[in-house]
Design a protein around this motif. Structure first.
Motif, PDB file in Angstrom:
ATOM      1  N   ALA A  21      41.258  -0.657  -8.917  1.00  0.00           N
ATOM      2  CA  ALA A  21      40.679  -0.255 -10.206  1.00  0.00           C
ATOM      3  C   ALA A  21      39.191  -0.575 -10.253  1.00  0.00           C
ATOM      4  O   ALA A  21      38.391   0.186 -10.794  1.00  0.00           O
ATOM      5  N   TYR A  22      38.814  -1.709  -9.666  1.00  0.00           N
ATOM      6  CA  TYR A  22      37.412  -2.128  -9.635  1.00  0.00           C
ATOM      7  C   TYR A  22      36.580  -1.136  -8.818  1.00  0.00           C
ATOM      8  O   TYR A  22      35.496  -0.715  -9.230  1.00  0.00           O
ATOM      9  N   PHE A  78      36.039  -0.767 -15.248  1.00  0.00           N
ATOM     10  CA  PHE A  78      36.752  -2.013 -14.975  1.00  0.00           C
ATOM     11  C   PHE A  78      36.144  -3.163 -15.756  1.00  0.00           C
ATOM     12  O   PHE A  78      36.857  -3.961 -16.368  1.00  0.00           O
ATOM     13  N   THR A 134      44.084  -4.526  -8.939  1.00  0.00           N
ATOM     14  CA  THR A 134      42.815  -4.988  -9.498  1.00  0.00           C
ATOM     15  C   THR A 134      41.639  -4.510  -8.652  1.00  0.00           C
ATOM     16  O   THR A 134      40.643  -3.989  -9.177  1.00  0.00           O
ATOM     17  N   PHE A 184      43.260  -0.872 -18.338  1.00  0.00           N
ATOM     18  CA  PHE A 184      42.806  -0.158 -17.137  1.00  0.00           C
ATOM     19  C   PHE A 184      43.587   1.129 -16.939  1.00  0.00           C
ATOM     20  O   PHE A 184      43.937   1.511 -15.810  1.00  0.00           O
TER      21      PHE A 184
END
Length: 329
Positions: free
Chosen positions: A151-152, A159, A148, A134
């Motif tokens: 990043a998503y 992702f 997380t 990532f």
């Protein structure tokens, strides 16, 4: 009388014209499977009757040839002609769903805090693998708890591409799934993501495939997974609320196994050409499974259940230096 007769004839012809496309379309679905519409009593031996693919009485079924399941001798063979990853990953993405931060899900814990699990990537796994999978998010997403999720939201396609590569590297390979034939490969892969690669690796070592084919071994691994779900709840009653979801996931794996070795009937969208190679749009991979023809394989074509990532911390052994804190179910 002559006029009435002609009128009746015209109405009959008109009705036939209206109905004919439906009949042809229905029978064509059977033909597309390589089948023949016939009385189910004549569909025996190496053939299997499939419902809802032929016009006529309830006795008329689409009769298709059964296919011999892959074994260890031809472990790379797949019904669809895709590679095993291509077949398995859409179903794993479907099971893992989007993002959630349930405080009771141990997989969401990182350094004593609650973060988000997205597409099955826990906060710990996402943070520890940020450089390799990532990297696009490192500059903007700097907090371990929310990395997380950040990043998503920053780029969902990138992702999911990173998640796909983590699945392959950290679960399929680390879980010792690669040498298994389908559909056991999928069951191993999915349980490795769900339980942790250490669980699938240990289970395969303790229960070698031997002379079983892919379907038989897949069902065995799935049985072991069911037992683990039940034992989790026995040992921790706070997890009981997840049990129905876990067992539903096991039901889906069992259905996949039982349907896989029937002609063109592995609960995959055989018409879809979506691939999960490095050049593929991962959004297409994720969405391809939603176009499954549920009637062909008796698959459940409902919206994906947003299963929680279920990799609970075991602390008994470090599976991989990059995911040593991954929780194992």
């Amino acid at each position: 009388m002559n006029f009435k007769y002609k009128l009746y004839s015209y109405i009959t012809i008109f009705q036939i014209i209206l109905i004919l496309p439906t009949i042809v379309a229905s029978n064509e679905r059977c033909i597309a499977l390589g089948g023949v519409c016939k009385d189910f009593s004549d569909c025996t031996g190496n053939y299997k009757p499939i419902d809802k693919h032929c016009d006529g009485s309830n006795n008329i079924k689409c009769c298709i040839r059964k296919i011999e399941c892959p074994t260890s001798q031809n472990s790379n063979f797949t019904i669809s002609g895709k590679n095993k990853e291509d077949e398995a990953l859409p179903f794993i993405f479907k099971s893992e769903g989007g993002c959630q931060n349930d405080k009771n899900d141990n997989g969401n814990k990182i350094n004593g805090k609650i973060g988000y699990t997205c597409a099955g990537i826990t906060p710990m796994v996402g943070w520890k693998n940020k450089e390799n999978y990532f990297s696009y998010a490192i500059k903007e997403c700097t907090n371990d708890t929310n990395f997380t999720y950040c990043a998503y939201k920053l780029n969902e396609n990138k992702f999911r591409e990173g998640a796909k590569n983590i699945y392959i590297d950290k679960y399929a390979v680390a879980g010792k799934c690669n040498n298994l034939p389908q559909p056991a490969y999928y069951v191993c892969f999915d349980t490795s993501v769900n339980h942790g690669s250490g669980w699938s690796s240990k289970t395969i070592t303790a229960n070698p495939i031997g002379n079983m084919d892919g379907r038989e071994y897949g069902l065995l691994l799935n049985k072991k997974s069911r037992e683990k779900y039940i034992n989790i709840v026995k040992n921790d009653s706070s997890q009981e609320k997840y049990l129905n979801g876990w067992l539903s996931r096991a039901d889906d794996r069992e259905k996949y196994c039982n349907n896989y070795c029937t002609s063109n009937c592995n609960c995959d969208n055989s018409a879809s050409k979506a691939s999960v190679s490095s050049n593929t749009n991962t959004t297409d991979i994720y969405n391809s499974v939603n176009t499954v023809d549920s009637d062909i394989c008796n698959c459940d074509d409902n919206e994906p259940t947003d299963f929680l990532d279920d990799d609970y911390i075991n602390n008994e052994e470090e599976i991989d230096e990059e995911i040593i804190d991954q929780e194992e179910y």
